[in-house]
Design an enzyme around this catalytic site. Structure first.
Site, PDB file in Angstrom:
ATOM      1  N   ASP A 183      45.845  47.723  56.672  1.00  0.00           N
ATOM      2  CA  ASP A 183      45.982  48.589  55.496  1.00  0.00           C
ATOM      3  C   ASP A 183      44.706  48.697  54.654  1.00  0.00           C
ATOM      4  OD1 ASP A 183      46.012  45.976  54.655  1.00  0.00           O
ATOM      5  OD2 ASP A 183      47.861  46.084  53.512  1.00  0.00           O
ATOM      6  N   HIS A 184      43.792  47.747  54.814  1.00  0.00           N
ATOM      7  CA  HIS A 184      42.591  47.751  53.969  1.00  0.00           C
ATOM      8  C   HIS A 184      41.434  48.527  54.594  1.00  0.00           C
ATOM      9  CE1 HIS A 184      44.635  44.520  51.868  1.00  0.00           C
ATOM     10  NE2 HIS A 184      43.649  44.378  51.006  1.00  0.00           N
ATOM     11  N   ASP A 202      46.390  37.283  51.144  1.00  0.00           N
ATOM     12  CA  ASP A 202      46.090  38.324  50.166  1.00  0.00           C
ATOM     13  C   ASP A 202      46.686  37.879  48.842  1.00  0.00           C
ATOM     14  OD1 ASP A 202      45.257  41.502  50.185  1.00  0.00           O
ATOM     15  OD2 ASP A 202      46.607  40.909  48.572  1.00  0.00           O
ATOM     16  N   SER A 247      40.712  38.313  44.236  1.00  0.00           N
ATOM     17  CA  SER A 247      41.062  38.332  45.647  1.00  0.00           C
ATOM     18  C   SER A 247      41.110  36.943  46.286  1.00  0.00           C
ATOM     19  CB  SER A 247      40.015  39.174  46.374  1.00  0.00           C
ATOM     20  OG  SER A 247      39.937  38.816  47.731  1.00  0.00           O
ATOM     21  N   ARG A 282      43.459  45.855  39.463  1.00  0.00           N
ATOM     22  CA  ARG A 282      42.158  45.239  39.173  1.00  0.00           C
ATOM     23  C   ARG A 282      41.150  46.303  38.739  1.00  0.00           C
ATOM     24  NH1 ARG A 282      42.595  41.043  44.144  1.00  0.00           N
ATOM     25  NH2 ARG A 282      43.722  39.521  42.889  1.00  0.00           N
ATOM     26  N   ARG A 325      40.029  36.479  49.280  1.00  0.00           N
ATOM     27  CA  ARG A 325      39.096  36.551  50.422  1.00  0.00           C
ATOM     28  C   ARG A 325      38.323  35.248  50.586  1.00  0.00           C
ATOM     29  NH1 ARG A 325      36.054  41.332  47.180  1.00  0.00           N
ATOM     30  NH2 ARG A 325      38.208  42.004  47.260  1.00  0.00           N
TER      31      ARG A 325
HETATM   32  C1  MIC Z   1      42.068  42.711  46.812  1.00  0.00           C
HETATM   33  O1  MIC Z   1      42.939  43.300  46.187  1.00  0.00           O
HETATM   34  O2  MIC Z   1      41.025  42.292  46.285  1.00  0.00           O
HETATM   35  C2  MIC Z   1      42.278  42.447  48.279  1.00  0.00           C
HETATM   36  C3  MIC Z   1      41.292  43.256  49.013  1.00  0.00           C
HETATM   37  O3  MIC Z   1      43.560  42.859  48.662  1.00  0.00           O
HETATM   38  C4  MIC Z   1      42.102  40.955  48.522  1.00  0.00           C
HETATM   39  C5  MIC Z   1      42.019  40.559  49.923  1.00  0.00           C
HETATM   40  C6  MIC Z   1      40.701  40.814  50.557  1.00  0.00           C
HETATM   41  O4  MIC Z   1      39.653  40.664  49.921  1.00  0.00           O
HETATM   42  O5  MIC Z   1      40.725  41.173  51.727  1.00  0.00           O
HETATM   43  C7  MIC Z   1      43.133  40.068  47.816  1.00  0.00           C
HETATM   44  O6  MIC Z   1      43.692  40.477  46.823  1.00  0.00           O
HETATM   45  O7  MIC Z   1      43.332  38.919  48.218  1.00  0.00           O
HETATM   46 FE1  SF4 Z   2      45.358  46.510  48.779  1.00  0.00          FE
HETATM   47 FE2  SF4 Z   2      44.557  44.422  47.336  1.00  0.00          FE
HETATM   48 FE3  SF4 Z   2      44.605  46.882  46.307  1.00  0.00          FE
HETATM   49 FE4  SF4 Z   2      46.853  45.654  46.812  1.00  0.00          FE
HETATM   50  S1  SF4 Z   2      45.317  45.020  45.315  1.00  0.00           S
HETATM   51  S2  SF4 Z   2      46.380  47.773  47.290  1.00  0.00           S
HETATM   52  S3  SF4 Z   2      46.362  44.521  48.671  1.00  0.00           S
HETATM   53  S4  SF4 Z   2      43.302  46.165  47.953  1.00  0.00           S
END
Ligand code: MIC
Ligand code: SF4
Length: 646
Positions: A64-65, A119, A536, A379, A538
């Site tokens: 999905d990313h 995630d 995140s 975010r 990550r």
């Molecule tokens: C995000 O919202 O920052 C992400 C991308 O979903 C991350 C995961 C990632 O960095 O792949 C998260 O929230 O953990």
């Molecule tokens: Fe995707 Fe993270 Fe954004 Fe949710 S907050 S939509 S998991 S990138």
């Protein structure tokens, strides 16, 4: 004293430790989820463990990313994920099927279960009465292999909701109100449990929005009881058999108490550049907008999109605004298409995007220079949108859609009567985009594209650390600062040497080159403020700096998942004993820690000498015995290997 819902679930899953806040506990994990941006690394680590088939009740791998396929990289990673899932007993949600959290809520989540996801917004599942937590990919890989999840036992905060939301006020405003009251670190070490008469005006998708953005409080997770709304939702999803009632005892004990009268809430907005900079919309109304985005795992349910469609009917998006709309799942997409809502959205000029994270993670739709973007996401860290000087505001779909029509940030209560969304008694359900694991795993060949670079082995913790302070940062540094995402960087999630070129790039472009030089002379240290590593999950924000030679960090306090990721990759996470010592260290100072191994075994404090200033400070080692053993081994993979060898 009776038990809260959270305590009931924790008790039922506790395999080590006691439920004493702050003490380390180990929890049995029923379900896991991974997504493509963290999943490639998680699965490479799972493969390295040599376990043929996942041992959870259910594991799902989502794509999905990394959806923009501007070259072979993301497409190759998708093929790797699909084949590795088939081989090891994991369900695979194909690209196009939707955002992991929305799909998991619709198709797999179940009350009373534990869910661990690579995630940070995995807590979305709390909307169904689950203990659903975010973690680094390595921790999720261990859970897939049947290992428990180790974490400090959280306190349980009871949030009593009374009253009922007024028209145009949304469940998003509940969580924005929580962020306003508690700030982005107000949830550290806590599970946030909602209860009280007010929860009755919230259906499961509304609850999921609240739980989703509990991640922005830094909470371990958030959850609601499982009641008649949960039953209705699961039945409407054709999964009524998954429902069990799960309510707090009448005399449930909560470690802390908060009360919110929903009738008193007003539409709220989080201002740039942190999700806790919350004010009433009325305070900033009139702000001219360039972009409005509805979607992300926070607000992309059927209700969110249908409400937008009804407001957009016979209207057109203001000429100064580019509006995007993202259905959270293919099933939501189907539903708004089938009942005609999609026509209203298209006719109004909104740009409909595929069911994926998209603009939320900077995968396209970057705002213009100095642009103002209003988003229903979770975010708004600097640069996350893809435009460094953009100003991103976070709000509900109600605020977003009305503002898109007006062209300026608008309190939707001025817009007239709120249209009523009729929720489907039965959702359209089509699971053909979810591929079950293979019946003949031996016959599946795992496909590995050239972008997948094997991990370098990590060395054990040395006995002496002498490092230069490569960077001194402020409060609220997010993992988006440490390891940026976006269309340019995300394709390298399975290539650590390459992705490390972007570490701290938005903060200091010289970081990577300076780090490489310092790596030859003992490595680097980072000094940080409060809420370091928020955001995140990550693990690249731990692994890539480690690859560049970062040996330790000293900060005022860490966000939970980032601290765990540092430990997993052998970076020593230290805390200032006296926060005023933060001022005694400057970028460029040479710091020394002697007898690291002996002190790391069992000391709670460690001395850090500052050779440049001729001073010394005391840092705290707030670590469990297990954390210490992992750090000594040079990270969790080494530790797990050593354990296996006895
Ligand atoms: C995000 O919202 O920052 C992400 C991308 O979903 C991350 C995961 C990632 O960095 O792949 C998260 O929230 O953990
Ligand atoms: Fe995707 Fe993270 Fe954004 Fe949710 S907050 S939509 S998991 S990138």
């Amino acid at each position: 004293m009776g038990d809260s819902v959270a305590t009931k679930i924790l008790k039922a899953h506790l395999v080590e430790g006691e439920l004493t806040p702050g003490e380390e506990i180990a929890l049995r994990i029923d379900q896991t989820l991974t997504q493509d941006a963290t999943g490639t690394l998680a699965f490479l680590q799972f493969e390295a463990m040599g376990i043929p088939r996942v041992k959870t009740e259910l594991s799902v791998s989502y794509v999905d990313h990394n959806m923009l396929q501007s070259d072979f990289r993301n497409a190759d990673d998708h093929m790797y994920l699909q084949s590795v899932a088939a081989k090891h007993g994991v369900y695979f949600s194909r690209p196009g099927n939707g955002i992991c959290h929305q799909v998991h809520l619709e198709r797999f989540g179940a009350p009373g279960k534990t869910l661990l996801g690579s995630d940070s917004h995995t807590p979305t599942g709390g909307g169904l009465g689950m203990v659903a937590m975010g973690a680094g990919g390595l921790d999720v890989a261990v859970a897939m292999g049947g290992g428990p999840f180790y974490t400090p036992c959280p306190k349980i905060v009871g949030v009593k909701l009374t009253g009922c939301l007024k028209p145009w006020v949304a469940s998003k405003d509940i969580i924005l109100e929580m962020l306003k009251r508690l700030t982005a670190k107000g949830g550290f070490g806590k599970i946030i449990e909602y209860y009280g008469p007010g929860i009755d005006c919230l259906d499961v998708p509304a609850r999921a929005t609240v739980c989703n953005m509990g991640a922005e409080l830094g909470a371990t997770c958030s959850l609601f009881p499982s009641d008649h709304h949960t039953k209705e939702f699961l039945e409407a999803m054709g999964r009524g058999e998954c429902w069990t009632e799960l309510l707090p005892d009448a005399d449930a004990h909560y470690d802390e108490h908060i009360e919110i009268n929903l009738s008193e809430l007003v539409p709220l907005v989080a201002q740039p550049h942190n999700p806790d900079k919350v004010v009433p919309v009325s305070e900033v109304a009139g702000l001219k907008l360039n972009q409005v985005c509805v979607g992300s795992c926070t607000n992309s349910s059927y209700h969110d999109l249908a409400l937008c469609a009804l407001v957009l009917r016979d209207q057109v998006v203001a000429p100064n605004v580019s509006m995007t709309l993202t259905p959270g799942s293919k099933n939501v997409f189907n539903q708004i298409a089938a009942d005609g809502m999609l026509t209203d959205i298209i006719a109004a000029g909104a740009r409909v995007l595929e069911s994926a994270c998209g603009p939320c993670i900077g995968m396209g739709q970057a705002p213009p220079s100095q642009g103002v973007s209003l988003r229903t996401f979770n975010r708004n860290f600097v640069g996350r949108s893809g435009t460094k000087d953009a100003l991103v505001y976070l709000c509900s779909p109600e605020v977003a859609v009305v503002s898109a029509i007006r062209g300026v940030l608008t309190d939707p209560r001025e817009f007239g009567a709120m249209p009523e969304v009729k929720m489907p008694a039965q959702y359209i359900v089509d699971d053909r985009m979810i591929i079950p694991p293979a019946d003949d795993p031996a016959g599946v060949e795992v496909v590995r594209g050239p972008n997948i670079i094997p991990l370098e082995p990590l060395t054990a913790m040395p006995d002496r650390l002498e490092c230069e302070v490569i960077l001194k940062t402020e409060d609220n540094i997010s993992t988006d600062h440490i390891m940026p995402a976006g269309a340019k960087v995300l394709p390298f999630r399975s290539n650590i040497p390459k992705i490390s070129e972007f570490v701290y790039a938005t903060v200091d472009e010289t970081f990577h080159d300076r780090a490489l030089k310092l790596r030859e002379t003992g490595g680097s240290a980072i000094i940080g403020g409060s809420n370091y590593g928020q955001g995140s999950s990550r693990e690249h924000a731990g692994l890539a700096p480690r690859f560049l030679g970062t040996k330790f960090k000293i900060v005022k306090d860490f966000a939970r998942i980032h601290k765990a990721n540092l430990i997993n990759f052998g970076i020593l996470p230290l805390l200032f004993k006296d926060p005023a010592d933060y001022d005694k260290i400057s970028q460029g100072d040479r710091l020394v820690i002697d007898n690291v191994r002996a002190q790391l075994k069992d000391q709670d404090e460690i001395t850090v000498q500052n050779l440049t200033q001729g001073t010394a400070i005391t840092a705290l080692l707030q670590l469990s015995a297990r954390d210490r053993a992992i750090l000594l081994a040079g990270g969790k993979l080494n530790y797990t290997r050593e354990q296996a060898q006895g």
